[in-house]
Design a protein around this motif. Structure first.
Motif, PDB file in Angstrom:
ATOM      1  N   ALA A 103       0.888   3.502  14.356  1.00  0.00           N
ATOM      2  CA  ALA A 103      -0.191   2.677  14.658  1.00  0.00           C
ATOM      3  C   ALA A 103       0.312   1.298  14.683  1.00  0.00           C
ATOM      4  O   ALA A 103       0.001   0.556  15.605  1.00  0.00           O
ATOM      5  N   ALA A 104       1.092   1.013  13.624  1.00  0.00           N
ATOM      6  CA  ALA A 104       1.685  -0.588  13.620  1.00  0.00           C
ATOM      7  C   ALA A 104       2.641  -0.809  15.149  1.00  0.00           C
ATOM      8  O   ALA A 104       2.215  -1.761  15.615  1.00  0.00           O
ATOM      9  N   GLN A 105       3.364   0.225  15.391  1.00  0.00           N
ATOM     10  CA  GLN A 105       4.206   0.150  16.824  1.00  0.00           C
ATOM     11  C   GLN A 105       3.178   0.044  18.337  1.00  0.00           C
ATOM     12  O   GLN A 105       3.507  -0.791  18.875  1.00  0.00           O
ATOM     13  N   ARG A 106       1.889   0.810  17.839  1.00  0.00           N
ATOM     14  CA  ARG A 106       0.817   0.505  19.133  1.00  0.00           C
ATOM     15  C   ARG A 106       0.225  -0.766  18.986  1.00  0.00           C
ATOM     16  O   ARG A 106       0.149  -1.668  19.925  1.00  0.00           O
ATOM     17  N   THR A 107       0.010  -1.171  17.706  1.00  0.00           N
ATOM     18  CA  THR A 107      -0.665  -2.512  17.476  1.00  0.00           C
ATOM     19  C   THR A 107       0.369  -3.731  17.883  1.00  0.00           C
ATOM     20  O   THR A 107      -0.132  -4.866  18.445  1.00  0.00           O
ATOM     21  N   TYR A 108       1.414  -3.793  17.416  1.00  0.00           N
ATOM     22  CA  TYR A 108       2.456  -4.602  17.613  1.00  0.00           C
ATOM     23  C   TYR A 108       3.449  -4.355  18.576  1.00  0.00           C
ATOM     24  O   TYR A 108       4.725  -3.969  18.032  1.00  0.00           O
ATOM     25  N   PRO A 109       3.221  -4.017  19.952  1.00  0.00           N
ATOM     26  CA  PRO A 109       4.244  -3.503  20.707  1.00  0.00           C
ATOM     27  C   PRO A 109       5.689  -4.463  20.967  1.00  0.00           C
ATOM     28  O   PRO A 109       5.559  -5.746  20.615  1.00  0.00           O
ATOM     29  N   GLY A 110       6.567  -3.756  20.975  1.00  0.00           N
ATOM     30  CA  GLY A 110       8.138  -4.140  20.854  1.00  0.00           C
ATOM     31  C   GLY A 110       8.591  -4.771  19.594  1.00  0.00           C
ATOM     32  O   GLY A 110       9.895  -5.035  19.310  1.00  0.00           O
ATOM     33  N   ARG A 111       7.735  -4.600  18.325  1.00  0.00           N
ATOM     34  CA  ARG A 111       8.287  -4.985  17.183  1.00  0.00           C
ATOM     35  C   ARG A 111       8.542  -3.676  16.307  1.00  0.00           C
ATOM     36  O   ARG A 111       8.338  -2.633  16.959  1.00  0.00           O
ATOM     37  N   ARG A 112       9.395  -3.817  15.449  1.00  0.00           N
ATOM     38  CA  ARG A 112       9.997  -2.682  14.634  1.00  0.00           C
ATOM     39  C   ARG A 112       9.199  -2.548  13.279  1.00  0.00           C
ATOM     40  O   ARG A 112       9.320  -3.354  12.586  1.00  0.00           O
ATOM     41  N   ALA A 113       8.603  -1.250  13.233  1.00  0.00           N
ATOM     42  CA  ALA A 113       7.910  -0.964  12.063  1.00  0.00           C
ATOM     43  C   ALA A 113       8.818  -0.049  11.137  1.00  0.00           C
ATOM     44  O   ALA A 113       9.318   0.730  11.775  1.00  0.00           O
ATOM     45  N   LEU A 114       8.475  -0.245   9.765  1.00  0.00           N
ATOM     46  CA  LEU A 114       9.089   0.772   8.960  1.00  0.00           C
ATOM     47  C   LEU A 114       8.479   0.856   7.642  1.00  0.00           C
ATOM     48  O   LEU A 114       7.711   0.027   7.135  1.00  0.00           O
ATOM     49  N   ILE A 115       8.532   1.949   6.854  1.00  0.00           N
ATOM     50  CA  ILE A 115       8.084   2.318   5.566  1.00  0.00           C
ATOM     51  C   ILE A 115       9.269   1.772   4.636  1.00  0.00           C
ATOM     52  O   ILE A 115      10.374   2.552   4.645  1.00  0.00           O
ATOM     53  N   ASN A 116       8.981   1.191   3.529  1.00  0.00           N
ATOM     54  CA  ASN A 116      10.235   0.789   2.745  1.00  0.00           C
ATOM     55  C   ASN A 116      10.083   1.879   1.487  1.00  0.00           C
ATOM     56  O   ASN A 116       9.353   2.619   1.452  1.00  0.00           O
ATOM     57  N   ARG A 117      11.294   1.548   0.584  1.00  0.00           N
ATOM     58  CA  ARG A 117      11.124   2.606  -0.300  1.00  0.00           C
ATOM     59  C   ARG A 117      10.051   2.420  -1.409  1.00  0.00           C
ATOM     60  O   ARG A 117       9.751   3.261  -2.333  1.00  0.00           O
ATOM     61  N   THR A 118       9.110   1.463  -1.539  1.00  0.00           N
ATOM     62  CA  THR A 118       7.728   1.400  -2.225  1.00  0.00           C
ATOM     63  C   THR A 118       6.694   2.208  -1.705  1.00  0.00           C
ATOM     64  O   THR A 118       5.725   2.106  -2.271  1.00  0.00           O
ATOM     65  N   GLY A 119       7.004   2.248  -0.159  1.00  0.00           N
ATOM     66  CA  GLY A 119       5.610   3.051   0.328  1.00  0.00           C
ATOM     67  C   GLY A 119       5.092   1.885   1.307  1.00  0.00           C
ATOM     68  O   GLY A 119       3.919   2.350   1.826  1.00  0.00           O
ATOM     69  N   ALA A 120       5.548   0.634   1.173  1.00  0.00           N
ATOM     70  CA  ALA A 120       4.807  -0.571   1.873  1.00  0.00           C
ATOM     71  C   ALA A 120       5.126  -0.463   3.475  1.00  0.00           C
ATOM     72  O   ALA A 120       6.364   0.177   3.567  1.00  0.00           O
ATOM     73  N   LEU A 121       4.297  -0.964   4.052  1.00  0.00           N
ATOM     74  CA  LEU A 121       4.701  -1.176   5.699  1.00  0.00           C
ATOM     75  C   LEU A 121       5.274  -2.291   5.991  1.00  0.00           C
ATOM     76  O   LEU A 121       4.652  -3.340   5.690  1.00  0.00           O
ATOM     77  N   GLU A 122       6.372  -2.528   6.718  1.00  0.00           N
ATOM     78  CA  GLU A 122       6.893  -3.555   7.165  1.00  0.00           C
ATOM     79  C   GLU A 122       6.750  -3.821   8.575  1.00  0.00           C
ATOM     80  O   GLU A 122       7.251  -2.760   9.168  1.00  0.00           O
ATOM     81  N   VAL A 123       6.800  -4.781   9.381  1.00  0.00           N
ATOM     82  CA  VAL A 123       6.602  -4.972  10.795  1.00  0.00           C
ATOM     83  C   VAL A 123       7.629  -6.046  11.065  1.00  0.00           C
ATOM     84  O   VAL A 123       7.149  -7.370  10.727  1.00  0.00           O
TER      85      VAL A 123
ATOM     86  N   GLY B 263       0.627  -1.075  -0.093  1.00  0.00           N
ATOM     87  CA  GLY B 263       0.021   0.231  -0.022  1.00  0.00           C
ATOM     88  C   GLY B 263       0.771   1.327  -0.103  1.00  0.00           C
ATOM     89  O   GLY B 263       2.049   1.215  -0.397  1.00  0.00           O
ATOM     90  N   ASP B 264       0.412   2.321   0.203  1.00  0.00           N
ATOM     91  CA  ASP B 264       0.871   3.719   0.470  1.00  0.00           C
ATOM     92  C   ASP B 264       0.750   4.231   1.727  1.00  0.00           C
ATOM     93  O   ASP B 264      -0.318   4.779   2.014  1.00  0.00           O
ATOM     94  N   PHE B 265       1.841   4.045   2.581  1.00  0.00           N
ATOM     95  CA  PHE B 265       1.730   4.427   4.185  1.00  0.00           C
ATOM     96  C   PHE B 265       2.651   5.518   4.343  1.00  0.00           C
ATOM     97  O   PHE B 265       3.557   5.829   3.583  1.00  0.00           O
ATOM     98  N   ASP B 266       2.473   6.056   5.617  1.00  0.00           N
ATOM     99  CA  ASP B 266       3.542   7.069   5.752  1.00  0.00           C
ATOM    100  C   ASP B 266       3.483   6.890   7.458  1.00  0.00           C
ATOM    101  O   ASP B 266       3.294   5.699   8.044  1.00  0.00           O
ATOM    102  N   GLN B 267       4.298   7.687   8.119  1.00  0.00           N
ATOM    103  CA  GLN B 267       4.670   7.920   9.585  1.00  0.00           C
ATOM    104  C   GLN B 267       3.565   7.597  10.503  1.00  0.00           C
ATOM    105  O   GLN B 267       3.893   6.904  11.670  1.00  0.00           O
ATOM    106  N   ARG B 268       2.386   7.811  10.245  1.00  0.00           N
ATOM    107  CA  ARG B 268       1.313   7.889  11.151  1.00  0.00           C
ATOM    108  C   ARG B 268       0.939   6.175  11.064  1.00  0.00           C
ATOM    109  O   ARG B 268       0.602   5.740  12.197  1.00  0.00           O
ATOM    110  N   ASP B 269       1.071   5.664  10.015  1.00  0.00           N
ATOM    111  CA  ASP B 269       1.031   4.140   9.924  1.00  0.00           C
ATOM    112  C   ASP B 269       2.150   3.433  10.904  1.00  0.00           C
ATOM    113  O   ASP B 269       1.751   2.295  11.460  1.00  0.00           O
ATOM    114  N   VAL B 270       3.205   3.991  10.600  1.00  0.00           N
ATOM    115  CA  VAL B 270       4.199   3.287  11.449  1.00  0.00           C
ATOM    116  C   VAL B 270       4.014   3.352  13.104  1.00  0.00           C
ATOM    117  O   VAL B 270       4.327   2.373  13.770  1.00  0.00           O
TER     118      VAL B 270
END
Length: 93
Positions: free
Chosen positions: A37-57, A28-35
């Motif tokens: 949200a992912a960190q709140r949803t998956y506590p302790g995990r590391r989230a990032l937006i990659n060069r294609t705009g996808a979200l990785e956890v 998808g096309d994500f931004d830092q707000r999604d990072v």
């Protein structure tokens, strides 16, 4: 929040979801707000937006997470170097 905003936000905004090398990968096309949200949803995990705009956890671990795309690029480069004609017993073209 309007229906359009809800449909555009993570995780409902994800076009497709996969697990790649033990990491959740949301297309998808994500931004830092999604990072955030992912960190709140998956506590302790590391989230990032990659060069294609996808979200990785990524799983918990030391340091910043590395994108699965970067790791794939490195693996591909290593494979290409190891598969030169001389290393395969062949002659250069």
């Amino acid at each position: 929040m309007t229906p359009d905003v809800l449909l555009a936000r993570w995780p409902t905004g994800a076009w497709k979801t996969e697990i790649i090398d033990g990491s959740l990968y949301f297309y998808g096309d994500f931004d830092q707000r999604d990072v955030a949200a992912a960190q709140r949803t998956y506590p302790g995990r590391r989230a990032l937006i990659n060069r294609t705009g996808a979200l990785e956890v990524h799983p918990a671990g030391p340091g910043a997470a590395r994108s699965v795309l970067d790791r794939a690029d490195e693996a591909s480069a290593t494979y290409d170097v190891q598969q030169t004609p001389s290393s395969c017993g062949g002659k250069p073209a």
